[in-house]
Design an enzyme around this catalytic site. Structure first.
Site, PDB file in Angstrom:
ATOM      1  N   HIS A   1      -1.253 -22.946  48.052  1.00 53.80           N
ATOM      2  CA  HIS A   1      -1.404 -23.474  46.577  1.00 53.80           C
ATOM      3  C   HIS A   1      -1.473 -24.964  46.604  1.00 53.80           C
ATOM      4  CE1 HIS A   1       2.971 -23.240  47.947  1.00 53.80           C
ATOM      5  NE2 HIS A   1       2.484 -24.588  48.270  1.00 53.80           N
TER       6      HIS A   1
ATOM      7  N   HIS B   1      -0.663 -28.534  45.317  1.00 56.87           N
ATOM      8  CA  HIS B   1       0.102 -29.903  44.518  1.00 56.87           C
ATOM      9  C   HIS B   1      -0.433 -31.079  43.543  1.00 56.87           C
ATOM     10  CE1 HIS B   1       3.952 -28.311  46.509  1.00 56.87           C
ATOM     11  NE2 HIS B   1       2.915 -28.288  47.596  1.00 56.87           N
TER      12      HIS B   1
HETATM   13  P1  AMP Z   1       5.045 -26.561  49.749  1.00 59.97           P
HETATM   14  O1  AMP Z   1       5.901 -26.987  50.618  1.00 59.97           O
HETATM   15  O2  AMP Z   1       3.650 -26.725  49.668  1.00 59.97           O
HETATM   16  O3  AMP Z   1       5.083 -24.763  49.895  1.00 59.97           O
HETATM   17  O4  AMP Z   1       5.914 -26.045  48.339  1.00 59.97           O
HETATM   18  C1  AMP Z   1       6.292 -25.132  47.188  1.00 59.97           C
HETATM   19  C2  AMP Z   1       7.099 -25.778  46.262  1.00 59.97           C
HETATM   20  O5  AMP Z   1       6.770 -24.455  45.501  1.00 59.97           O
HETATM   21  C3  AMP Z   1       7.930 -26.491  46.801  1.00 59.97           C
HETATM   22  O6  AMP Z   1       8.101 -27.779  45.813  1.00 59.97           O
HETATM   23  C4  AMP Z   1       8.810 -26.450  45.425  1.00 59.97           C
HETATM   24  O7  AMP Z   1       9.526 -26.737  44.794  1.00 59.97           O
HETATM   25  C5  AMP Z   1       8.153 -24.876  44.660  1.00 59.97           C
HETATM   26  N1  AMP Z   1       8.646 -23.712  43.528  1.00 59.97           N
HETATM   27  C6  AMP Z   1       9.248 -23.324  44.794  1.00 59.97           C
HETATM   28  N2  AMP Z   1       9.706 -21.780  43.717  1.00 59.97           N
HETATM   29  C7  AMP Z   1       9.110 -22.486  42.471  1.00 59.97           C
HETATM   30  C8  AMP Z   1       9.244 -21.639  41.503  1.00 59.97           C
HETATM   31  N3  AMP Z   1      10.097 -21.037  40.887  1.00 59.97           N
HETATM   32  N4  AMP Z   1       8.697 -22.514  40.488  1.00 59.97           N
HETATM   33  C9  AMP Z   1       8.465 -23.525  40.397  1.00 59.97           C
HETATM   34  N5  AMP Z   1       7.546 -24.047  41.553  1.00 59.97           N
HETATM   35  C10 AMP Z   1       8.473 -23.267  42.925  1.00 59.97           C
END
Ligand code: AMP
Length: 141
Positions: free
Chosen positions: A103, A105
């Protein structure tokens, strides 16, 4: 056949089994707001298929993803009144990846938000940069 992982939280969001604050959806991609934003309006853009890292995403999806990133980025900037926008992408835990469904950001930034990106360094050995570039370039052929 789009790959899925029954244990993956983002696959559950894609399937509609877990709610999200959705901002865009197409046949191939989904975008929703991050539940723990760096700044309000911080969004995540992902392929619907379960690909663990950037390097696993089929290149054919690149055009769709880039279009969604651009459109959602513009909308975030307009709605939040942001002065800037960061595109961040983490691969593997050592780089901060917590959810192993690739994903991106999109983070709205403000001139006075006080955030700093990672510290930068240099090369102790003046030849190291050239050697690394040559090794990487060699694998690109
Ligand atoms: P990463 O550290 O790049 O894997 O980012 C994962 C992101 O997913 C983090 O910024 C979390 O806050 C976000 N995240 C995890 N669970 C959810 C959820 N249910 N809805 C929205 N964002 C989420």
């Amino acid at each position: 056949m789009v790959p899925t992982d029954s244990e993956c939280i983002f696959c559950k969001i894609v399937a509609g089994d877990i709610p999200c604050a959705r901002v865009f959806e197409s046949d191939t991609c989904l975008a929703f707001l991050d539940i723990a934003p760096v700044n309000a309006g911080h969004a995540l853009v992902l392929p619907k298929g379960h690909y663990p890292t950037l390097m696993d995403i089929p290149v054919e999806l690149g055009g769709d993803l880039f279009q969604v990133l651009s459109q959602v980025g513009k909308a975030i900037m307009e709605v939040t009144g942001a002065d800037g926008l960061n595109l961040m992408q983490n691969n593997y835990e050592a780089a901060g990846q917590e959810v192993h469904h690739a994903h991106y950001h999109l983070i709205p930034r403000f001139a006075d938000d006080g955030l700093r990106l990672w510290p930068q360094t240099g090369y102790d050995d003046p030849d190291e940069m050239g050697r690394l570039a040559a090794k990487i370039a060699n694998l690109m052929e």
